[in-house]
Design an enzyme around this catalytic site. Structure first.
Site, PDB file in Angstrom:
ATOM      1  N   LYS A  21       0.829  -1.122  -0.078  1.00  0.00           N
ATOM      2  CA  LYS A  21       0.056   0.117  -0.055  1.00  0.00           C
ATOM      3  C   LYS A  21       1.025   1.261   0.174  1.00  0.00           C
ATOM      4  O   LYS A  21       2.141   1.110   0.254  1.00  0.00           O
ATOM      5  CB  LYS A  21      -0.886  -0.024   1.182  1.00  0.00           C
ATOM      6  CG  LYS A  21      -0.200   0.085   2.492  1.00  0.00           C
ATOM      7  CD  LYS A  21       0.185   1.259   3.213  1.00  0.00           C
ATOM      8  CE  LYS A  21       0.966   1.014   4.651  1.00  0.00           C
ATOM      9  NZ  LYS A  21       1.740   2.220   4.953  1.00  0.00           N
ATOM     10  N   ASP A 148      -1.667  -1.930  10.107  1.00  0.00           N
ATOM     11  CA  ASP A 148      -1.904  -2.175   8.501  1.00  0.00           C
ATOM     12  C   ASP A 148      -2.652  -3.381   8.139  1.00  0.00           C
ATOM     13  O   ASP A 148      -2.774  -3.387   6.881  1.00  0.00           O
ATOM     14  CB  ASP A 148      -0.780  -1.820   7.868  1.00  0.00           C
ATOM     15  CG  ASP A 148      -0.253  -0.446   8.106  1.00  0.00           C
ATOM     16  OD1 ASP A 148      -1.259   0.367   8.460  1.00  0.00           O
ATOM     17  OD2 ASP A 148       0.834  -0.139   7.990  1.00  0.00           O
TER      18      ASP A 148
END
Ligand code: C5P
Length: 310
Positions: A21, A148
Protein backbone atom coordinates in the site's frame (compact mmCIF):
# COMPACT_ATOMS: atom_id res chain seq x y z
CA UNK A 1 -10.35 -29.97 14.98
CA UNK A 2 -7.96 -32.44 13.28
CA UNK A 3 -8.28 -32.97 9.56
CA UNK A 4 -8.49 -36.55 8.25
CA UNK A 5 -5.07 -37.87 7.25
CA UNK A 6 -6.13 -38.23 3.60
CA UNK A 7 -6.44 -34.45 3.40
CA UNK A 8 -2.80 -33.97 4.31
CA UNK A 9 -1.24 -35.19 1.05
CA UNK A 10 1.77 -33.24 -0.20
CA UNK A 11 -0.14 -32.04 -3.27
CA UNK A 12 -2.41 -29.80 -1.19
CA UNK A 13 -1.57 -26.16 -1.64
CA UNK A 14 -3.29 -22.80 -1.17
CA UNK A 15 -1.84 -19.70 -2.83
CA UNK A 16 -2.96 -16.21 -1.77
CA UNK A 17 -1.85 -12.84 -3.12
CA UNK A 18 -1.92 -9.60 -1.09
CA UNK A 19 -0.92 -6.08 -2.15
CA UNK A 20 1.39 -3.47 -0.67
CA UNK A 21 0.00 0.00 0.00
CA UNK A 22 0.78 3.65 -0.16
CA UNK A 23 -0.69 6.16 2.28
CA UNK A 24 -2.03 9.00 0.13
CA UNK A 25 -2.72 11.00 3.26
CA UNK A 26 -1.45 10.27 6.75
CA UNK A 27 -2.43 12.62 9.55
CA UNK A 28 -1.14 11.75 12.97
CA UNK A 29 -2.29 12.97 16.38
CA UNK A 30 -0.42 12.96 19.69
CA UNK A 31 0.58 9.61 21.26
CA UNK A 32 -2.11 8.21 23.54
CA UNK A 33 -1.61 6.36 26.85
CA UNK A 34 -1.72 2.98 25.06
CA UNK A 35 1.46 4.00 23.20
CA UNK A 36 -0.25 4.40 19.82
CA UNK A 37 -1.04 7.52 17.82
CA UNK A 38 -4.57 8.19 16.59
CA UNK A 39 -4.52 8.68 12.87
CA UNK A 40 -6.58 9.41 9.82
CA UNK A 41 -5.13 7.88 6.72
CA UNK A 42 -6.19 7.21 3.15
CA UNK A 43 -4.77 3.92 1.94
CA UNK A 44 -4.40 2.86 -1.68
CA UNK A 45 -3.45 -0.75 -2.43
CA UNK A 46 -0.87 -0.95 -5.23
CA UNK A 47 0.20 -3.67 -7.66
CA UNK A 48 3.31 -4.76 -5.77
CA UNK A 49 2.38 -8.17 -4.38
CA UNK A 50 3.25 -10.74 -1.78
CA UNK A 51 2.31 -14.35 -2.61
CA UNK A 52 1.88 -16.69 0.34
CA UNK A 53 1.66 -20.44 -0.31
CA UNK A 54 0.37 -22.76 2.41
CA UNK A 55 1.33 -26.47 2.28
CA UNK A 56 0.98 -29.31 4.80
CA UNK A 57 3.51 -29.53 7.65
CA UNK A 58 3.77 -31.01 11.14
CA UNK A 59 4.45 -27.72 12.95
CA UNK A 60 4.64 -24.11 11.78
CA UNK A 61 7.47 -23.19 9.43
CA UNK A 62 8.34 -20.49 6.93
CA UNK A 63 10.55 -19.88 3.91
CA UNK A 64 10.94 -16.66 1.95
CA UNK A 65 12.07 -15.85 -1.59
CA UNK A 66 12.44 -12.54 -3.44
CA UNK A 67 15.02 -9.75 -3.76
CA UNK A 68 15.11 -8.84 -0.03
CA UNK A 69 14.34 -12.34 1.32
CA UNK A 70 17.45 -12.37 3.52
CA UNK A 71 16.10 -9.36 5.47
CA UNK A 72 12.95 -11.20 6.59
CA UNK A 73 12.94 -12.98 9.98
CA UNK A 74 11.78 -16.59 9.64
CA UNK A 75 11.49 -17.33 13.36
CA UNK A 76 8.39 -17.04 15.54
CA UNK A 77 8.50 -13.23 15.32
CA UNK A 78 7.49 -13.33 11.64
CA UNK A 79 4.07 -11.72 11.26
CA UNK A 80 2.82 -14.32 8.74
CA UNK A 81 3.72 -17.17 11.11
CA UNK A 82 2.06 -15.31 13.97
CA UNK A 83 -1.02 -14.92 11.76
CA UNK A 84 -1.11 -18.67 11.05
CA UNK A 85 -0.78 -19.51 14.75
CA UNK A 86 -3.42 -16.94 15.73
CA UNK A 87 -5.90 -18.35 13.22
CA UNK A 88 -5.21 -21.96 14.29
CA UNK A 89 -5.77 -21.03 17.93
CA UNK A 90 -8.92 -19.03 17.17
CA UNK A 91 -10.48 -21.75 14.98
CA UNK A 92 -9.32 -24.67 17.17
CA UNK A 93 -7.13 -26.22 14.45
CA UNK A 94 -4.52 -28.74 15.64
CA UNK A 95 -2.63 -29.05 12.35
CA UNK A 96 0.51 -27.23 11.33
CA UNK A 97 1.31 -25.47 8.07
CA UNK A 98 4.32 -24.50 6.04
CA UNK A 99 4.17 -20.99 4.59
CA UNK A 100 6.29 -19.84 1.69
CA UNK A 101 6.36 -16.10 1.00
CA UNK A 102 7.36 -14.84 -2.42
CA UNK A 103 8.12 -11.22 -1.57
CA UNK A 104 8.01 -8.18 -3.84
CA UNK A 105 6.99 -5.47 -1.36
CA UNK A 106 10.03 -3.75 0.21
CA UNK A 107 11.00 -4.93 3.71
CA UNK A 108 10.51 -2.26 6.43
CA UNK A 109 9.77 0.20 3.62
CA UNK A 110 6.52 1.81 4.72
CA UNK A 111 4.48 -0.14 2.14
CA UNK A 112 3.10 -2.70 4.62
CA UNK A 113 4.88 -5.74 3.19
CA UNK A 114 4.89 -7.59 6.51
CA UNK A 115 1.24 -6.67 6.98
CA UNK A 116 0.42 -7.98 3.49
CA UNK A 117 2.16 -11.24 4.45
CA UNK A 118 0.02 -11.51 7.57
CA UNK A 119 -3.20 -10.71 5.69
CA UNK A 120 -2.31 -13.28 3.02
CA UNK A 121 -1.37 -15.86 5.67
CA UNK A 122 -4.73 -15.42 7.43
CA UNK A 123 -6.66 -15.95 4.21
CA UNK A 124 -4.39 -18.80 3.06
CA UNK A 125 -4.70 -20.69 6.36
CA UNK A 126 -8.45 -20.13 6.48
CA UNK A 127 -8.84 -21.69 3.02
CA UNK A 128 -6.15 -24.35 3.57
CA UNK A 129 -7.72 -25.65 6.79
CA UNK A 130 -11.30 -24.98 5.63
CA UNK A 131 -11.82 -22.98 8.82
CA UNK A 132 -14.62 -20.89 7.26
CA UNK A 133 -14.03 -17.66 9.19
CA UNK A 134 -16.14 -14.66 8.24
CA UNK A 135 -14.59 -11.47 6.84
CA UNK A 136 -15.29 -9.83 10.20
CA UNK A 137 -13.50 -12.57 12.15
CA UNK A 138 -10.51 -12.32 9.80
CA UNK A 139 -10.52 -8.53 10.21
CA UNK A 140 -10.48 -8.81 14.02
CA UNK A 141 -7.56 -11.27 13.94
CA UNK A 142 -5.80 -8.96 11.47
CA UNK A 143 -6.19 -5.90 13.71
CA UNK A 144 -4.59 -7.78 16.61
CA UNK A 145 -1.55 -8.59 14.47
CA UNK A 146 -0.81 -5.01 13.35
CA UNK A 147 -2.36 -1.68 12.41
CA UNK A 148 -1.98 -2.15 8.63
CA UNK A 149 -3.01 -5.82 8.42
CA UNK A 150 -6.79 -5.20 8.04
CA UNK A 151 -6.14 -3.01 4.99
CA UNK A 152 -4.07 -5.84 3.46
CA UNK A 153 -7.26 -7.92 3.57
CA UNK A 154 -9.51 -5.18 2.24
CA UNK A 155 -7.38 -3.52 -0.45
CA UNK A 156 -8.69 -0.97 -3.01
CA UNK A 157 -8.98 2.47 -1.38
CA UNK A 158 -10.00 3.06 2.23
CA UNK A 159 -9.92 5.62 4.99
CA UNK A 160 -8.31 4.23 8.13
CA UNK A 161 -8.94 5.69 11.58
CA UNK A 162 -8.05 4.55 15.08
CA UNK A 163 -4.60 3.03 14.63
CA UNK A 164 -5.33 2.77 10.91
CA UNK A 165 -7.23 -0.46 11.51
CA UNK A 166 -10.80 0.94 11.49
CA UNK A 167 -11.56 1.00 7.78
CA UNK A 168 -14.15 2.66 5.59
CA UNK A 169 -13.98 2.00 1.83
CA UNK A 170 -13.51 5.18 -0.21
CA UNK A 171 -14.74 5.92 -3.72
CA UNK A 172 -11.92 6.08 -6.24
CA UNK A 173 -12.11 6.49 -10.01
CA UNK A 174 -9.44 5.65 -12.50
CA UNK A 175 -5.99 4.18 -12.25
CA UNK A 176 -2.99 5.91 -10.68
CA UNK A 177 0.58 5.28 -11.79
CA UNK A 178 3.42 5.27 -9.30
CA UNK A 179 7.18 5.07 -9.15
CA UNK A 180 8.62 3.90 -5.82
CA UNK A 181 12.18 4.59 -4.68
CA UNK A 182 13.15 1.76 -2.30
CA UNK A 183 16.05 1.66 0.19
CA UNK A 184 17.71 -1.53 1.43
CA UNK A 185 18.03 0.00 4.90
CA UNK A 186 14.46 0.09 6.21
CA UNK A 187 13.07 2.32 8.95
CA UNK A 188 11.45 0.92 12.09
CA UNK A 189 7.85 2.13 12.37
CA UNK A 190 8.23 2.49 16.15
CA UNK A 191 11.37 4.67 15.74
CA UNK A 192 9.68 6.92 13.20
CA UNK A 193 6.74 7.49 15.55
CA UNK A 194 9.19 8.32 18.36
CA UNK A 195 10.97 10.84 16.10
CA UNK A 196 7.53 12.27 15.26
CA UNK A 197 6.84 12.76 18.99
CA UNK A 198 10.16 14.57 19.44
CA UNK A 199 9.51 16.87 16.48
CA UNK A 200 5.84 17.59 17.08
CA UNK A 201 6.04 17.66 20.88
CA UNK A 202 2.95 18.46 22.91
CA UNK A 203 1.64 20.81 20.21
CA UNK A 204 0.92 17.95 17.84
CA UNK A 205 -2.30 18.63 15.89
CA UNK A 206 -5.24 16.27 16.07
CA UNK A 207 -5.99 14.40 12.88
CA UNK A 208 -8.63 15.84 10.59
CA UNK A 209 -10.10 14.43 7.43
CA UNK A 210 -8.54 14.63 3.98
CA UNK A 211 -11.42 16.15 2.00
CA UNK A 212 -9.31 17.48 -0.85
CA UNK A 213 -7.72 14.10 -1.28
CA UNK A 214 -11.03 12.23 -1.21
CA UNK A 215 -12.52 14.65 -3.76
CA UNK A 216 -9.55 14.12 -6.06
CA UNK A 217 -10.00 10.34 -5.82
CA UNK A 218 -13.74 10.39 -6.44
CA UNK A 219 -13.20 12.70 -9.45
CA UNK A 220 -10.36 10.54 -10.78
CA UNK A 221 -8.17 13.65 -10.91
CA UNK A 222 -4.50 12.61 -10.71
CA UNK A 223 -3.24 16.23 -10.74
CA UNK A 224 -5.43 17.14 -7.75
CA UNK A 225 -4.41 13.93 -5.99
CA UNK A 226 -0.76 14.79 -6.53
CA UNK A 227 -1.28 18.18 -4.88
CA UNK A 228 -3.18 16.65 -1.95
CA UNK A 229 -0.65 13.93 -1.01
CA UNK A 230 0.41 14.47 2.58
CA UNK A 231 2.24 12.54 5.28
CA UNK A 232 2.69 13.85 8.82
CA UNK A 233 5.45 11.25 9.39
CA UNK A 234 7.54 12.58 6.52
CA UNK A 235 9.62 15.02 8.59
CA UNK A 236 10.33 12.28 11.13
CA UNK A 237 11.41 9.89 8.38
CA UNK A 238 13.64 12.65 6.93
CA UNK A 239 15.14 13.22 10.36
CA UNK A 240 16.18 9.55 10.52
CA UNK A 241 17.19 9.32 6.84
CA UNK A 242 18.17 12.87 5.74
CA UNK A 243 19.28 11.84 2.24
CA UNK A 244 15.62 11.07 1.42
CA UNK A 245 15.35 14.83 0.67
CA UNK A 246 17.38 14.24 -2.49
CA UNK A 247 15.15 11.35 -3.53
CA UNK A 248 12.08 13.58 -3.14
CA UNK A 249 13.76 16.34 -5.16
CA UNK A 250 14.74 14.01 -8.03
CA UNK A 251 11.14 12.76 -8.34
CA UNK A 252 9.84 16.33 -8.24
CA UNK A 253 12.31 17.40 -10.95
CA UNK A 254 11.11 14.50 -13.09
CA UNK A 255 7.70 16.17 -13.10
CA UNK A 256 5.87 13.95 -10.59
CA UNK A 257 2.34 15.22 -9.85
CA UNK A 258 3.10 14.64 -6.17
CA UNK A 259 5.83 13.03 -4.12
CA UNK A 260 5.45 11.66 -0.61
CA UNK A 261 7.21 9.32 1.80
CA UNK A 262 5.09 6.15 2.02
CA UNK A 263 3.83 5.48 5.56
CA UNK A 264 6.76 5.46 7.98
CA UNK A 265 9.22 5.32 5.07
CA UNK A 266 11.84 5.18 3.77
CA UNK A 267 10.14 4.30 0.46
CA UNK A 268 9.34 7.44 -1.55
CA UNK A 269 6.21 7.33 -3.71
CA UNK A 270 5.99 9.54 -6.80
CA UNK A 271 2.76 9.92 -8.75
CA UNK A 272 3.08 10.02 -12.55
CA UNK A 273 0.70 11.52 -15.13
CA UNK A 274 0.53 8.17 -16.92
CA UNK A 275 2.11 4.72 -16.86
CA UNK A 276 4.81 5.99 -19.23
CA UNK A 277 5.51 8.99 -17.05
CA UNK A 278 5.80 6.76 -13.95
CA UNK A 279 8.41 4.74 -15.86
CA UNK A 280 10.23 7.98 -16.77
CA UNK A 281 10.29 9.03 -13.09
CA UNK A 282 11.60 5.56 -12.20
CA UNK A 283 14.36 5.96 -14.80
CA UNK A 284 15.29 9.38 -13.36
CA UNK A 285 15.46 7.92 -9.83
CA UNK A 286 17.68 5.08 -11.05
CA UNK A 287 19.93 7.41 -13.03
CA UNK A 288 20.39 9.73 -10.03
CA UNK A 289 21.39 6.81 -7.82
CA UNK A 290 18.99 7.89 -5.05
CA UNK A 291 17.40 4.47 -4.50
CA UNK A 292 18.64 0.89 -4.12
CA UNK A 293 15.67 -0.41 -6.10
CA UNK A 294 13.01 1.35 -8.13
CA UNK A 295 9.54 -0.12 -8.68
CA UNK A 296 6.58 1.01 -10.74
CA UNK A 297 3.02 0.05 -9.89
CA UNK A 298 -0.61 1.01 -10.35
CA UNK A 299 -3.39 1.40 -7.84
CA UNK A 300 -5.93 0.78 -6.57
CA UNK A 301 -5.95 -3.04 -6.64
CA UNK A 302 -7.93 -5.61 -4.62
CA UNK A 303 -6.93 -6.90 -1.18
CA UNK A 304 -5.79 -10.42 -0.28
CA UNK A 305 -7.37 -13.05 -2.52
CA UNK A 306 -7.07 -16.77 -3.02
CA UNK A 307 -5.40 -17.51 -6.38
CA UNK A 308 -5.51 -21.32 -6.18
CA UNK A 309 -6.48 -23.86 -3.53
CA UNK A 310 -6.28 -27.63 -3.86
O1 C5P B 1 0.69 -1.75 14.82
P1 C5P B 1 2.12 -1.99 14.44
O2 C5P B 1 2.71 -3.19 15.12
O3 C5P B 1 2.35 -1.97 12.97
O4 C5P B 1 2.93 -0.73 15.01
C1 C5P B 1 4.33 -0.73 15.22
C2 C5P B 1 4.70 0.41 16.18
O5 C5P B 1 4.43 1.67 15.56
C3 C5P B 1 3.89 0.41 17.46
O6 C5P B 1 4.51 -0.38 18.44
C4 C5P B 1 3.88 1.88 17.84
O7 C5P B 1 5.09 2.23 18.51
C5 C5P B 1 3.89 2.59 16.51
N1 C5P B 1 2.54 3.01 16.08
C6 C5P B 1 1.98 4.15 16.65
N2 C5P B 1 0.73 4.57 16.25
C7 C5P B 1 0.04 3.91 15.30
C8 C5P B 1 0.60 2.76 14.69
C9 C5P B 1 1.86 2.33 15.11
O8 C5P B 1 2.60 4.77 17.53
N3 C5P B 1 -1.16 4.36 14.93
Amino acid sequence: MTLPRTDLGPERETRVRAPGKVNLGLRVGAREPDGYHPLVTVFQAVSVYEDVVATPAEGFSLTVSGPQADLVPTDGSNLALRAARALAEYAGIDDGVHLHIDKAVPVAGGMAGGSADAAAALLACDAFWGAGLTREQLHDLAAELGSDVPFGLMGHTAVGTGRGDVLTPALSRGEYHWAFAVRDAGLSTARVYTAFDELAGAGSPGPDSDLELLHALSAGDAHALGRALRNDLQLAALELAPDLAETLAVAQDAGALGVVVSGSGPTVAALGRSRQHAHAIAAALTAAGVADTVLTATGPVPGARVLTSS
